[in-house]
Design a protein around this motif. Structure first.
Motif, mmCIF file in Angstrom:
data_model
loop_
_atom_site.group_PDB
_atom_site.id
_atom_site.type_symbol
_atom_site.label_atom_id
_atom_site.label_comp_id
_atom_site.label_asym_id
_atom_site.label_seq_id
_atom_site.Cartn_x
_atom_site.Cartn_y
_atom_site.Cartn_z
ATOM 1 N N GLY A 95 19.498 -2.266 39.609
ATOM 2 C CA GLY A 95 20.196 -1.657 38.484
ATOM 3 C C GLY A 95 20.954 -2.627 37.613
ATOM 4 O O GLY A 95 21.891 -2.212 36.910
ATOM 5 N N ALA A 96 20.595 -3.912 37.619
ATOM 6 C CA ALA A 96 21.281 -4.882 36.774
ATOM 7 C C ALA A 96 21.187 -4.458 35.309
ATOM 8 O O ALA A 96 20.133 -4.039 34.835
ATOM 9 N N ARG A 97 22.280 -4.592 34.573
ATOM 10 C CA ARG A 97 22.336 -4.044 33.218
ATOM 11 C C ARG A 97 21.486 -4.835 32.220
ATOM 12 O O ARG A 97 20.817 -4.254 31.379
ATOM 13 N N TYR A 98 21.562 -6.154 32.266
ATOM 14 C CA TYR A 98 20.946 -6.972 31.214
ATOM 15 C C TYR A 98 20.044 -8.073 31.778
ATOM 16 O O TYR A 98 19.852 -9.093 31.139
ATOM 17 N N VAL A 99 19.485 -7.856 32.936
ATOM 18 C CA VAL A 99 18.699 -8.913 33.575
ATOM 19 C C VAL A 99 17.408 -9.205 32.824
ATOM 20 O O VAL A 99 16.927 -10.343 32.825
ATOM 21 N N LEU A 100 16.830 -8.211 32.144
ATOM 22 C CA LEU A 100 15.578 -8.407 31.422
ATOM 23 C C LEU A 100 15.780 -8.609 29.922
ATOM 24 O O LEU A 100 14.993 -9.302 29.278
ATOM 25 N N LEU A 123 31.051 -6.451 42.785
ATOM 26 C CA LEU A 123 31.692 -7.716 43.173
ATOM 27 C C LEU A 123 31.159 -8.856 42.308
ATOM 28 O O LEU A 123 30.986 -9.982 42.775
ATOM 29 N N THR A 124 30.913 -8.578 41.036
ATOM 30 C CA THR A 124 30.265 -9.570 40.181
ATOM 31 C C THR A 124 31.170 -10.729 39.798
ATOM 32 O O THR A 124 30.685 -11.723 39.243
ATOM 33 N N ASP A 125 32.463 -10.635 40.066
ATOM 34 C CA ASP A 125 33.351 -11.763 39.800
ATOM 35 C C ASP A 125 33.392 -12.751 40.965
ATOM 36 O O ASP A 125 34.078 -13.782 40.873
ATOM 37 N N LEU A 126 32.689 -12.439 42.048
ATOM 38 C CA LEU A 126 32.621 -13.319 43.208
ATOM 39 C C LEU A 126 31.254 -13.979 43.285
ATOM 40 O O LEU A 126 30.244 -13.374 42.930
ATOM 41 N N ARG A 127 31.226 -15.228 43.761
ATOM 42 C CA ARG A 127 29.948 -15.831 44.134
ATOM 43 C C ARG A 127 29.329 -15.002 45.260
ATOM 44 O O ARG A 127 30.043 -14.401 46.059
ATOM 45 N N LEU A 128 28.004 -15.001 45.324
ATOM 46 C CA LEU A 128 27.345 -14.147 46.299
ATOM 47 C C LEU A 128 27.754 -14.498 47.722
ATOM 48 O O LEU A 128 28.052 -13.606 48.527
ATOM 49 N N ASP A 129 27.788 -15.782 48.070
ATOM 50 C CA ASP A 129 28.202 -16.154 49.427
ATOM 51 C C ASP A 129 29.610 -15.657 49.729
ATOM 52 O O ASP A 129 29.902 -15.188 50.843
ATOM 53 N N ALA A 137 13.300 -20.123 47.740
ATOM 54 C CA ALA A 137 14.278 -20.950 48.460
ATOM 55 C C ALA A 137 15.651 -20.295 48.448
ATOM 56 O O ALA A 137 16.366 -20.282 49.468
ATOM 57 N N ARG A 138 16.024 -19.737 47.301
ATOM 58 C CA ARG A 138 17.333 -19.088 47.224
ATOM 59 C C ARG A 138 17.369 -17.832 48.101
ATOM 60 O O ARG A 138 18.400 -17.504 48.704
ATOM 61 N N THR A 139 16.246 -17.132 48.172
ATOM 62 C CA THR A 139 16.175 -15.962 49.038
ATOM 63 C C THR A 139 16.316 -16.360 50.500
ATOM 64 O O THR A 139 16.988 -15.677 51.282
ATOM 65 N N GLY A 199 26.535 -3.838 56.053
ATOM 66 C CA GLY A 199 25.502 -4.370 55.188
ATOM 67 C C GLY A 199 25.936 -4.409 53.748
ATOM 68 O O GLY A 199 27.098 -4.159 53.401
ATOM 69 N N VAL A 200 24.956 -4.677 52.884
ATOM 70 C CA VAL A 200 25.225 -4.886 51.467
ATOM 71 C C VAL A 200 24.091 -4.305 50.635
ATOM 72 O O VAL A 200 22.920 -4.382 51.017
ATOM 73 N N GLY A 201 24.455 -3.684 49.519
ATOM 74 C CA GLY A 201 23.488 -3.322 48.504
ATOM 75 C C GLY A 201 23.427 -4.461 47.497
ATOM 76 O O GLY A 201 24.342 -4.624 46.687
ATOM 77 N N LEU A 202 22.384 -5.262 47.569
ATOM 78 C CA LEU A 202 22.293 -6.490 46.781
ATOM 79 C C LEU A 202 21.543 -6.218 45.484
ATOM 80 O O LEU A 202 20.331 -6.005 45.478
ATOM 81 N N THR A 203 22.277 -6.218 44.360
ATOM 82 C CA THR A 203 21.670 -6.060 43.042
ATOM 83 C C THR A 203 21.195 -7.417 42.549
ATOM 84 O O THR A 203 21.993 -8.348 42.396
ATOM 85 N N LEU A 204 19.895 -7.519 42.295
ATOM 86 C CA LEU A 204 19.336 -8.769 41.778
ATOM 87 C C LEU A 204 19.764 -8.917 40.321
ATOM 88 O O LEU A 204 19.383 -8.127 39.463
ATOM 89 N N ASP A 205 20.570 -9.952 40.044
ATOM 90 C CA ASP A 205 21.118 -10.129 38.702
ATOM 91 C C ASP A 205 21.364 -11.608 38.470
ATOM 92 O O ASP A 205 21.252 -12.423 39.398
ATOM 93 N N HIS A 206 21.739 -11.961 37.246
ATOM 94 C CA HIS A 206 21.857 -13.377 36.913
ATOM 95 C C HIS A 206 22.949 -14.068 37.709
ATOM 96 O O HIS A 206 22.891 -15.283 37.927
ATOM 97 N N MET A 207 23.952 -13.307 38.203
ATOM 98 C CA MET A 207 25.016 -13.950 38.975
ATOM 99 C C MET A 207 24.788 -13.847 40.490
ATOM 100 O O MET A 207 25.447 -14.541 41.249
ATOM 101 N N HIS A 208 23.860 -13.020 40.926
ATOM 102 C CA HIS A 208 23.614 -12.804 42.350
ATOM 103 C C HIS A 208 22.113 -12.784 42.602
ATOM 104 O O HIS A 208 21.450 -11.774 42.351
ATOM 105 N N LEU A 209 21.575 -13.868 43.118
ATOM 106 C CA LEU A 209 20.151 -13.989 43.434
ATOM 107 C C LEU A 209 19.294 -13.593 42.229
ATOM 108 O O LEU A 209 18.524 -12.623 42.256
ATOM 109 N N ASP A 210 19.444 -14.353 41.161
ATOM 110 C CA ASP A 210 18.747 -14.111 39.895
ATOM 111 C C ASP A 210 17.243 -14.044 40.149
ATOM 112 O O ASP A 210 16.629 -15.024 40.574
#
Length: 314
Positions: A80-85, A21-27, A59-61, A40-51
């Motif tokens: 499993g974010a592809r390019y977060v690092l 769902l990376t084309d959607l804002r997290l909220d 605070a964001r958490t 529930g949700v599998g939340l991938t930590l990535d630049h577009m979702h809870l970077d």
């Protein structure tokens, strides 16, 4: 207002991965999943979702935690974010990188993920080994993996959050047998568990997906689910692959697993809302056909293991 009419009764707690769902804002993504009836949700930590690398993570958490509570969603943290690092290396650096500083960057990310999971009350943190670099002896790769996971397991122990490593086609740790090798090399730590991806079982395990679930039951901390074909590592919408899902859900129910079963469609974000809707409807129908079988009934089915046509992680 959130809807719950699609939520399945019984033992199943279905979720959907934000990497689909990376084309959607997290909220917006979380609101969609609640409205569709996901638990529930599998939340991938990535630049577009809870970077995980941006400022003010705590605070964001807290904001995400309040949103999850308001919507009645539980969470697993996925990494499993592809390019977060590294913006140029998919899933790099890994826990197997020849450069110790690069391995340390992945370790720091996983420790940060453990902290986020503890703050959100997540039931597990997902991770994977990575692909063994070329010209790296196998024993060296396993040693790097074990050593790298030590500090992460220490953090998991401090936060009380299980670490759930995923066998991934093409990776050093690619099968259930590989998971047990790691578990034994680390001395069977209490908080080292397993992420079982049902599609990966269909792709390359010698047992059927249902038998994989039963075999993995004592270590099961997180489940990912999607359709797949034998020998081809391609995450497919339900109905596009070869998996018979009611027996898989029967097996899952018989284990007493209490965590999330998260739809994993990371290459389908362009149609994320539609596939999220289709997926929960499909899984709820399959769940109505799934009746837990008595433990230990029936022989394990085996089949030759082909080489996956697509290695690595989506």
């Amino acid at each position: 207002m959130t809807g719950t009419s699609n939520r399945a009764s019984g033992p199943f707690r279905f979720g959907y991965g934000t990497n689909g769902l990376t084309d959607l804002r997290l909220d917006d993504a979380l609101g969609l999943l609640a409205d569709l009836g996901y638990a529930g949700v599998g939340l991938t930590l990535d630049h577009m979702h809870l970077d995980p690398l941006a400022p003010d993570l705590a605070a964001r958490t807290r904001h995400v935690g309040r949103t999850l509570e308001r919507l009645g969603l539980t969470v697993t943290i996925e990494t499993g974010a592809r390019y977060v690092l590294d913006p140029r290396r998919k899933h790099g650096p890994s826990l197997l990188d020849p450069d110790p500083d690069a391995r340390a960057a992945r370790v720091r990310l996983l420790i940060r993920a453990v902290q986020v999971a503890a703050d959100l009350g997540a039931h597990a943190v997902h991770c994977f080994s990575g692909i063994a670099p070329e010209d790296t002896p196998e024993d060296t790769a396993w040693q790097r993996l074990a050593e790298s996971l030590g500090p992460v397991l220490d953090a998991a122990s401090g936060g009380g959050v299980p670490l759930a490593i995923e066998p991934e086609p093409g990776h050093l740790l690619s099968t259930l047998a590989d998971f047990h090798r790691l578990r034994h090399e680390l001395g069977d730590p209490r908080l080292l568990g397993l992420t079982l991806d049902i599609g990966h079982c269909q792709c390359l395990e010698p047992r059927s997906p249902a038998d994989c679930v039963r075999a993995a039951a004592p270590w099961l901390r997180h489940v990912q689910i999607e359709d797949m074909r034998r020998g081809v590592h391609e995450h497919l919408p339900f109905g596009d692959g070869e998996i018979d899902f009611p027996p898989v859900l029967e097996a899952l129910a018989s284990t007493g697993y209490q965590g999330l079963t998260v739809v994993e469609l990371p290459r389908h974000s362009h149609a994320g809302p539609q596939l999220a809707s289709h997926s929960i409807e499909f899984l709820n129908r399959a769940a109505t056909e799934a009746v837990p079988a008595p433990a230990g009934t029936g022989p394990a089915r085996t089949a030759p293991v082909p080489t996956p046509a697509r290695g690595g992680t989506p």
